[in-house]
Design an enzyme around this catalytic site. Structure first.
Site, PDB file in Angstrom:
ATOM      1  N   SER A 206       0.678  -1.242  -0.098  1.00  0.00           N
ATOM      2  CA  SER A 206      -0.122  -0.136  -0.020  1.00  0.00           C
ATOM      3  C   SER A 206       0.837   1.356  -0.063  1.00  0.00           C
ATOM      4  CB  SER A 206      -1.003   0.179   1.109  1.00  0.00           C
ATOM      5  OG  SER A 206      -0.095  -0.052   2.462  1.00  0.00           O
ATOM      6  N   HIS A 234      -5.567  -3.950  -0.988  1.00  0.00           N
ATOM      7  CA  HIS A 234      -5.264  -3.108  -2.125  1.00  0.00           C
ATOM      8  C   HIS A 234      -5.222  -3.849  -3.346  1.00  0.00           C
ATOM      9  CE1 HIS A 234      -4.543   0.571   0.253  1.00  0.00           C
ATOM     10  NE2 HIS A 234      -4.027  -0.282   1.256  1.00  0.00           N
ATOM     11  N   LYS A 265     -12.594  -0.859   1.246  1.00  0.00           N
ATOM     12  CA  LYS A 265     -11.681  -0.043   0.092  1.00  0.00           C
ATOM     13  C   LYS A 265     -12.741  -0.022  -1.129  1.00  0.00           C
ATOM     14  CE  LYS A 265      -7.297  -0.187   2.040  1.00  0.00           C
ATOM     15  NZ  LYS A 265      -7.532  -0.882   3.601  1.00  0.00           N
TER      16      LYS A 265
END
Length: 419
Positions: A206, A234, A265
């Site tokens: 990340s 991610h 996310k």
């Protein structure tokens, strides 16, 4: 006699209160000294207050006009997608605000089981288990799975939640240099004496925007009889042809044993994390993973939002396909302007600046020009490697990206980061 006892109690209480006040004063002094050292180092983190929904265009308290947001994990733009919001509202009305319970007492609703099954299907795994966050998923996995007979081999730049989760377990711990497969092989050779060997890595890192070499990791794991764990926080939703993550991107979906990821996310951005993998492992986690056993169930609205986000993703990969071109547009223009951008082909685009104060000052001046970015410095990243992490979203327009680059060039020259 009674008056004497009262006087004695009062006199004996006074020294205790004095000592307590002295201890509190000592604590305040220690805390203020530590806080001042953070300010002095230029690494103080202020929280900007957003007064609108999350999205590519937001409003920020104290900043005039609309602001383009380039630092959210809202990779697919689903945080404020109308269908995701409506799904959350419907679930809230039907299933309530929360469960007031952990899962194994009276905190499991049909929607929790449905979402776990959907996650397992999405990742093509046997089963899945929900947590309040992926941090909790990482905190629960290693302690429940590994004993003092086992070994875990971890990339040195893994996320803090992986590092903390590994600290909680009794397994023998090996740390290999970042993305260094020769070092991983040496550690695997050293770890042959242990019962189980688990290689743990982020799929996409990340802070650096680079991707783990999963093909080589899986080859070494097979050669040395190890299992592979990947944190896909991610990557889930936007890496790979259909957004399954780095294991799909690199063609090793059948070789990665365990995946942890997040609902906070790309998949709606609300809250929640999960582990998906072998059914027996998930069953064990339901019995032993402490963050699962001792945390309230994921709120129904968050479950509804994430479930709808997965539906949208599985219905079409059009959003996923738009990410690559937009990421390339930003990276190529910034590099042409003279900036160093870490990583490759990932929507996390760290603009490397080195100095913590410089990163914070540039981020502040970017906000004045209508661009929301944040400077990252120690202890989030190593000393001397401060950066501004730009994150591209599928809902950014080409004009948004061009405006961001123009602002970076202007502010970079102002602060001497560009000639």
């Amino acid at each position: 006699m009674w008056a004497g006892r009262v006087l004695h109690a009062a006199l004996s209480r006074a020294p205790r209160e004095s000592r307590a006040q002295s201890a509190l004063a000592q604590l305040r002094g220690i805390l203020e000294e530590e806080l001042e050292s953070i300010r002095g180092a230029g690494t103080w983190k202020s929280e900007r207050v957003i007064t609108s929904r999350q999205g590519p265009h937001i409003h920020v308290d104290g900043a005039p006009g609309g602001i383009i947001n380039f630092c959210a994990n809202n990779y697919l733009g689903l945080s404020s997608h109308p269908e995701v919001i409506q799904a959350g509202l419907r679930t809230l009305k039907e299933f309530g605000a929360g469960l007031s319970s952990v899962r194994f007492i009276c905190g499991t609703q049909s929607i929790h089981k449905d979402l776990e099954a959907k996650i397992a299907r999405f990742h093509q795994r046997e089963d899945a288990i929900l947590y309040p966050s992926c941090f909790d998923a990482n905190a629960g996995l290693f302690e429940a799975l590994l004993t003092s007979e086992d070994a875990v081999l971890s990339d040195e730049l893994n996320h803090a939640s992986i590092i903390d989760g590994i600290r909680l377990c009794k397994a023998h711990k090996y740390r290999y240099r970042h993305l260094d497969m020769a070092d991983l092989e040496a550690k695997l050779q050293e770890a042959q004496k242990h019962r189980l060997r688990l290689v743990a890595t982020d799929g996409a890192f990340s802070m650096d925007g680079d991707i783990a070499p999963l093909q080589e990791i899986c080859r070494l794991a097979s050669q040395y009889g190890a299992l592979v764990f990947v944190d896909e926080s991610h990557a889930t939703g936007f890496l790979g042809a259909t957004g399954r993550g780095t294991d799909e991107l690199l063609g090793v979906m059948d070789q990665v044993t365990i995946i942890n990821s997040t609902l906070g996310k790309a998949l709606g951005g609300a809250s929640g994390g999960y582990t998906t993998g072998p059914g027996a492992l998930v069953s064990l986690l339901r019995q032993r993973a402490r963050p699962y056993l001792f945390s309230n169930s994921l709120p129904p609205a968050a479950v509804g939002c994430a479930s709808k986000a997965l539906d949208l993703l599985m219905e079409s990969n059009a959003i996923v396909q738009s990410m690559a071109a937009k990421t390339l547009r930003f990276r190529s223009q910034m590099e042409a302007a003279g900036f160093t951008i870490s990583g490759a082909n990932h929507p996390i685009c760290p603009v490397m600046l080195g100095d913590a104060r410089l990163a914070l000052n540039i981020a502040d001046d970017m906000l004045k020009r209508g661009i929301f970015v944040i400077g990252f410095s120690y202890p989030v990243v190593p000393k001397g490697k401060a950066r501004i992490r730009v994150q591209i979203s599928a809902v950014h327009s080409e004009e948004d990206i061009d405006r961001c680059v123009e602002a970076f060039v202007e502010v970079g020259r102002l602060h001497g980061a560009l000639p």
